[in-house]
Scaffold this motif. Structure first.
Motif, short mmCIF file in Angstrom:
data_model
loop_
_atom_site.label_atom_id
_atom_site.label_comp_id
_atom_site.label_asym_id
_atom_site.label_seq_id
_atom_site.Cartn_x
_atom_site.Cartn_y
_atom_site.Cartn_z
N ILE A 107 0.82 -1.10 -0.01
CA ILE A 107 0.04 0.01 0.02
C ILE A 107 0.78 1.10 -0.10
CG2 ILE A 107 -1.75 1.45 1.13
CD1 ILE A 107 -2.82 -1.48 2.06
N ALA A 108 2.14 1.06 0.77
CA ALA A 108 2.82 2.27 0.86
C ALA A 108 3.28 2.63 -0.61
CB ALA A 108 4.00 1.96 1.70
N GLN A 109 3.77 1.57 -1.24
CA GLN A 109 4.25 1.59 -2.95
C GLN A 109 3.18 1.88 -3.60
OE1 GLN A 109 7.55 1.29 -3.75
NE2 GLN A 109 6.73 2.09 -5.47
N LEU A 110 1.87 1.69 -3.42
CA LEU A 110 0.90 2.40 -4.17
C LEU A 110 0.92 3.73 -4.26
CD1 LEU A 110 -1.93 2.00 -5.61
CD2 LEU A 110 -2.80 2.06 -3.64
N PHE A 111 0.98 4.39 -2.84
CA PHE A 111 0.71 5.57 -2.75
C PHE A 111 2.13 6.63 -3.41
CE2 PHE A 111 -2.81 4.73 0.01
CZ PHE A 111 -3.78 5.44 -0.71
N ASP A 112 3.23 5.85 -3.16
CA ASP A 112 4.37 6.36 -3.56
C ASP A 112 4.22 6.55 -5.37
OD1 ASP A 112 5.64 6.59 -1.27
OD2 ASP A 112 6.88 4.73 -1.43
N ASP A 113 3.80 5.59 -5.84
CA ASP A 113 3.44 5.38 -7.44
C ASP A 113 2.43 6.58 -7.72
OD1 ASP A 113 5.51 3.50 -7.65
OD2 ASP A 113 3.96 2.04 -8.15
N TYR A 114 1.38 6.56 -6.78
CA TYR A 114 0.42 7.60 -7.07
C TYR A 114 0.90 9.21 -7.31
CZ TYR A 114 -4.37 9.27 -6.52
OH TYR A 114 -5.72 10.01 -6.74
N GLN A 115 1.64 9.25 -6.13
CA GLN A 115 2.22 10.62 -5.81
C GLN A 115 3.18 10.96 -7.02
OE1 GLN A 115 5.51 10.91 -3.00
NE2 GLN A 115 5.22 13.09 -2.69
N ALA A 116 4.24 9.96 -7.41
CA ALA A 116 4.88 10.17 -8.50
C ALA A 116 4.37 10.34 -9.69
CB ALA A 116 5.78 8.93 -8.80
N GLY A 117 3.14 9.68 -9.91
CA GLY A 117 2.22 10.13 -11.30
C GLY A 117 1.94 11.60 -11.10
N PHE A 118 1.46 12.21 -10.10
CA PHE A 118 1.19 13.58 -10.25
C PHE A 118 2.31 14.47 -10.28
CE2 PHE A 118 -2.87 11.95 -8.12
CZ PHE A 118 -3.66 12.83 -8.68
N THR B 176 3.57 22.07 -9.01
CA THR B 176 4.70 21.20 -9.56
C THR B 176 5.21 20.16 -8.65
OG1 THR B 176 6.32 22.77 -8.53
CG2 THR B 176 5.57 23.19 -10.77
N HIS B 177 4.79 20.20 -7.51
CA HIS B 177 5.06 18.91 -6.48
C HIS B 177 4.02 18.69 -5.67
CE1 HIS B 177 7.73 16.38 -4.38
NE2 HIS B 177 7.12 16.68 -3.29
N SER B 178 3.65 17.32 -5.41
CA SER B 178 2.55 16.87 -4.35
C SER B 178 3.52 16.15 -3.52
CB SER B 178 1.55 16.27 -5.20
OG SER B 178 0.82 16.91 -6.30
N ASP B 179 2.89 16.03 -2.14
CA ASP B 179 3.45 15.45 -1.21
C ASP B 179 2.20 15.07 -0.17
OD1 ASP B 179 5.06 14.08 0.37
OD2 ASP B 179 6.24 15.79 0.91
N PHE B 180 2.49 13.93 0.50
CA PHE B 180 1.27 13.65 1.44
C PHE B 180 1.98 13.19 3.03
CE2 PHE B 180 2.48 9.63 -0.79
CZ PHE B 180 2.77 8.80 0.10
N GLN B 181 0.87 13.10 3.82
CA GLN B 181 1.30 12.76 5.08
C GLN B 181 0.12 11.62 5.45
OE1 GLN B 181 3.73 13.50 7.31
NE2 GLN B 181 4.48 14.50 5.77
N ASP C 144 5.30 13.80 -11.88
CA ASP C 144 5.43 13.64 -13.14
C ASP C 144 4.09 14.13 -14.34
OD1 ASP C 144 7.97 12.78 -12.45
OD2 ASP C 144 7.50 10.69 -12.51
N TYR C 145 3.24 14.21 -13.85
CA TYR C 145 2.17 14.70 -14.66
C TYR C 145 1.90 13.43 -15.68
CZ TYR C 145 0.89 19.22 -13.03
OH TYR C 145 0.75 20.25 -12.26
#
Length: 144
Positions: A27-38, A88-93, A40-41
């Motif tokens: 699940i952590a990897q899922l959200f890392d990929d989701y964030q990277a998608g945003f 240009t950058h999205s981050d999450f907690q 990198d557009y």
């Protein structure tokens, strides 16, 4: 990137079967990929994080995305709006995470920034995840 101490998420390509620890890593990897998608557009990378049909609630309205075409159209519109806002950058907690069998509930606080590091948007999203084989994917989102 600070993922709020979620030592574990995933694009679902990690093995989430077995213990909650394995699920949490996937699940952590899922959200890392989701964030990277945003960041990198990357429309395909974002859409790969979803189960179909998917439900997204925002602005007190629910939308069901039945197929790839509908989801891609929605993500394209979202990325255009973010670009217009200068994000240009999205981050999450991670606020909370609960895994139960082949489903999970995860709440994230998002912060989206401009190139100069200024916060443009801040919001909370609640995610309903399901396990599809070894993959964990987003089935529903409720945006606050």
């Amino acid at each position: 990137m600070d993922n709020g101490g979620v030592e574990n998420a995933g694009n679902g390509h990690a093995n989430g079967a077995g213990s909650n620890e394995g699920a949490e890593e996937a699940i952590a990897q899922l959200f890392d990929d989701y964030q990277a998608g945003f960041n990198d557009y990357d429309i395909d990378r974002i859409c790969d994080c979803f189960a179909l049909p998917a439900v997204i609630w925002q602005h007190e309205k629910g939308h069901v995305f039945a197929d790839d075409e509908e989801l891609i159209e929605n993500v394209e519109a979202l990325l255009k709006a973010l670009e217009k806002e200068g994000v240009t950058h999205s981050d999450f907690q991670v606020v909370s995470s609960h895994v139960s069998g082949s489903s999970a509930l995860v709440t994230l606080d998002w912060s989206q920034e401009s190139a100069d590091g200024e916060t443009v948007l801040e919001f909370t999203c609640h995610y309903q995840l399901i396990q599809d084989g070894v993959d964990w994917v987003i089935a529903a989102i409720v945006n606050e």
